[in-house]
Enzyme design. Structure first.
Site, PDB file in Angstrom:
ATOM      1  N   SER A 122      44.276  40.877  40.396  1.00 32.91           N
ATOM      2  CA  SER A 122      44.843  41.206  39.099  1.00 32.91           C
ATOM      3  C   SER A 122      43.810  41.532  38.033  1.00 32.91           C
ATOM      4  O   SER A 122      44.100  42.285  37.106  1.00 32.91           O
ATOM      5  CB  SER A 122      45.752  40.077  38.617  1.00 32.91           C
ATOM      6  OG  SER A 122      45.076  38.846  38.630  1.00 32.91           O
ATOM      7  N   HIS A 168      50.660  43.240  41.897  1.00 33.04           N
ATOM      8  CA  HIS A 168      50.138  44.502  41.353  1.00 33.04           C
ATOM      9  C   HIS A 168      50.147  45.654  42.356  1.00 33.04           C
ATOM     10  O   HIS A 168      49.750  46.767  42.008  1.00 33.04           O
ATOM     11  CB  HIS A 168      48.720  44.299  40.819  1.00 33.04           C
ATOM     12  CG  HIS A 168      48.662  43.290  39.718  1.00 33.04           C
ATOM     13  ND1 HIS A 168      48.920  43.611  38.406  1.00 33.04           N
ATOM     14  CD2 HIS A 168      48.434  41.955  39.747  1.00 33.04           C
ATOM     15  CE1 HIS A 168      48.830  42.521  37.667  1.00 33.04           C
ATOM     16  NE2 HIS A 168      48.539  41.501  38.461  1.00 33.04           N
ATOM     17  N   LYS A 198      56.251  43.657  36.570  1.00 32.24           N
ATOM     18  CA  LYS A 198      55.146  44.619  36.455  1.00 32.24           C
ATOM     19  C   LYS A 198      55.681  46.021  36.744  1.00 32.24           C
ATOM     20  O   LYS A 198      56.422  46.545  35.927  1.00 32.24           O
ATOM     21  CB  LYS A 198      54.000  44.147  37.314  1.00 32.24           C
ATOM     22  CG  LYS A 198      53.392  42.920  36.623  1.00 32.24           C
ATOM     23  CD  LYS A 198      52.470  42.068  37.403  1.00 32.24           C
ATOM     24  CE  LYS A 198      52.027  40.910  36.503  1.00 32.24           C
ATOM     25  NZ  LYS A 198      51.667  39.716  37.238  1.00 32.24           N
TER      26      LYS A 198
END
Ligand SMILES: *Cc1c(COP(=O)(O)O)cnc(C)c1O
Length: 390
Positions: free
Chosen positions: A178, A206, A238
């Site tokens: 990250s 991610h 995200k």
């Protein structure tokens, strides 16, 4: 109480480690409204630009009309709606696994999975720069926590050889790291796990939406199957642009979590309207090759531009493009300069989020950015870094 807390706060301020919030007054996007004006935004995790997508907003409203706002209770009482259930089935299909289970956040998903899979007498092996929630989960589990050197299979092997007496062994890694943006060496990790009869868990907060076919993530990018990576976790806050998280895996894994994961059992279910919105988001995300291509182009533009300016980048091919500054104070100053002089928002990431001496600007790119905006960032970086003392 004041006298006890104040000195530690003061010390944080003096070390440039004090954390403060900025107040946002509008939706996520390549531009962001802060209370003191509009800025160019290079720090969100909304990689595909879905957080403010009109179809997802419409789905959320529709979901609220159908289900109201609150879920009312946990999943095991009466908070598990048809919308949650349908989303779980779609996430299982998306991730190519038998089942998926929704959690209210990624932090809670990680706590729930890890504490359900290992405990006293077991061993957990984690990459040193894993996300804080994975480290916290490892500590909470009561298993023996070993942190191996970042992405270093030799170091992992050494730790595994020391843990032969533990009943269960769980290796845990971020898929995309990250704060660094690089990928975990998943093929080697899964081979090592199999060799040592250990389980492998990947937190792909991610990678999902960004990498792999239809945005299936880092595991798909490396063409690994569910045997090689039996525990897969993804977040919805995200690239999905909504909120929440899920764990995907076998029937036995998911049933174990439903029986045992305390962060699943003892908490209110996500608002069902968020599940409705996420179903739309998943559909858009799977079909978003154009957004992923655009993101790839912006990443290349940023990297080659930064290289021409002599900026040192990390080995990242993802939308996370950190610029290492080193000193926490300098990272803060650079971030402040970008905001005050250039109206560009890039957050400075300082210890303990990253190791001491590696404070950085964490630049993130989003499919909604334009090439012109990336050029603006590059020229602002050029003029702001020239004034920095090396
Ligand atoms: C953001 C993040 C989480 C936490 O997810 P939330 O849904 O924000 O709680 C977990 N793991 C990684 C690697 C993350 O980046």
């Amino acid at each position: 109480m004041e006298e006890t807390l104040a000195p530690a706060l003061q010390q944080r301020r003096e070390q440039s480690l004090y954390r403060q919030r900025r107040i946002v007054t509008g939706p996520q996007g390549s531009r962001l409204s802060l209370d003191n004006g509009s800025v160019l935004n290079f720090c969100s995790n909304d990689y595909l630009g879905l957080a403010n997508h009109p179809d997802i907003i419409a789905a959320l409203k529709h979901g609220a009309d159908e289900y109201g706002v609150g879920a009312g209770a946990s999943h095991l009482i009466n908070g598990h709606s048809h919308a949650h259930h349908a989303l779980e089935e779609e996430l299982a299909d998306f991730s190519g696994r038998a089942r998926a289970l929704l959690f209210s956040s990624g932090y809670m998903a990680n706590l729930g999975v890890i504490t359900s899979l290992v405990g006293k007498g077991d061993a957990i092996l984690e990459d040193r720069i894993n996300h804080a929630s994975l480290i916290d989960a490892g500590l909470l589990s009561g298993a023996r926590l070993q942190r191996y050197l970042h992405a270093d299979i030799g170091s992992l092997n050494k730790h595994l050889q020391k843990q032969v007496n533990n009943k269960r062994r769980l290796i845990v890694t971020d898929g995309v790291f990250s704060m660094d943006g690089d990928l975990a060496p998943l093929p080697a990790l899964s081979a090592t796990a199999q060799q040592h009869h250990a389980w492998l868990m990947v937190d792909d907060a991610h990678g999902m939406g960004v990498l792999g076919k239809q945005g299936r993530g880092t595991v798909d990018h490396f063409e690994l199957d569910k045997k090689q990576v039996p525990v897969l976790m993804g977040t919805l806050g995200k690239a999905f642009g909504t909120f929440g998280a899920f764990v995907a895996g076998s029937e036995a894994l998911i049933e174990t979590l439903i029986q045992q994961a305390r962060s699943y059992i003892y908490t209110t279910a996500l608002p069902p309207a968020v599940a409705v919105a996420t179903r739309t988001s998943l559909e858009l995300l799977r079909a978003a090759d154009d957004r992923r291509d655009k993101l790839g182009t912006l990443i290349q533009q940023f990297r080659s531009g930064a290289e021409q300016l002599g900026l040192t980048l990390m080995a990242s091919q993802t939308p996370i493009q950190p610029l290492i500054v080193g000193d926490a104070q300098q990272a803060m100053t650079l971030s402040d300069t970008l905001l005050q002089k250039h109206q560009i928002l890039v957050s400075a990431i300082r210890p303990p989020t990253v190791p001491k001496g590696s404070a950085r600007l964490r630049i993130t790119l989003c499919a909604n950015h334009t090439a012109t905006q990336v050029d603006q960032l590059l020229s602002a970086l050029d003029s702001s870094t020239q004034k920095m003392t090396p």
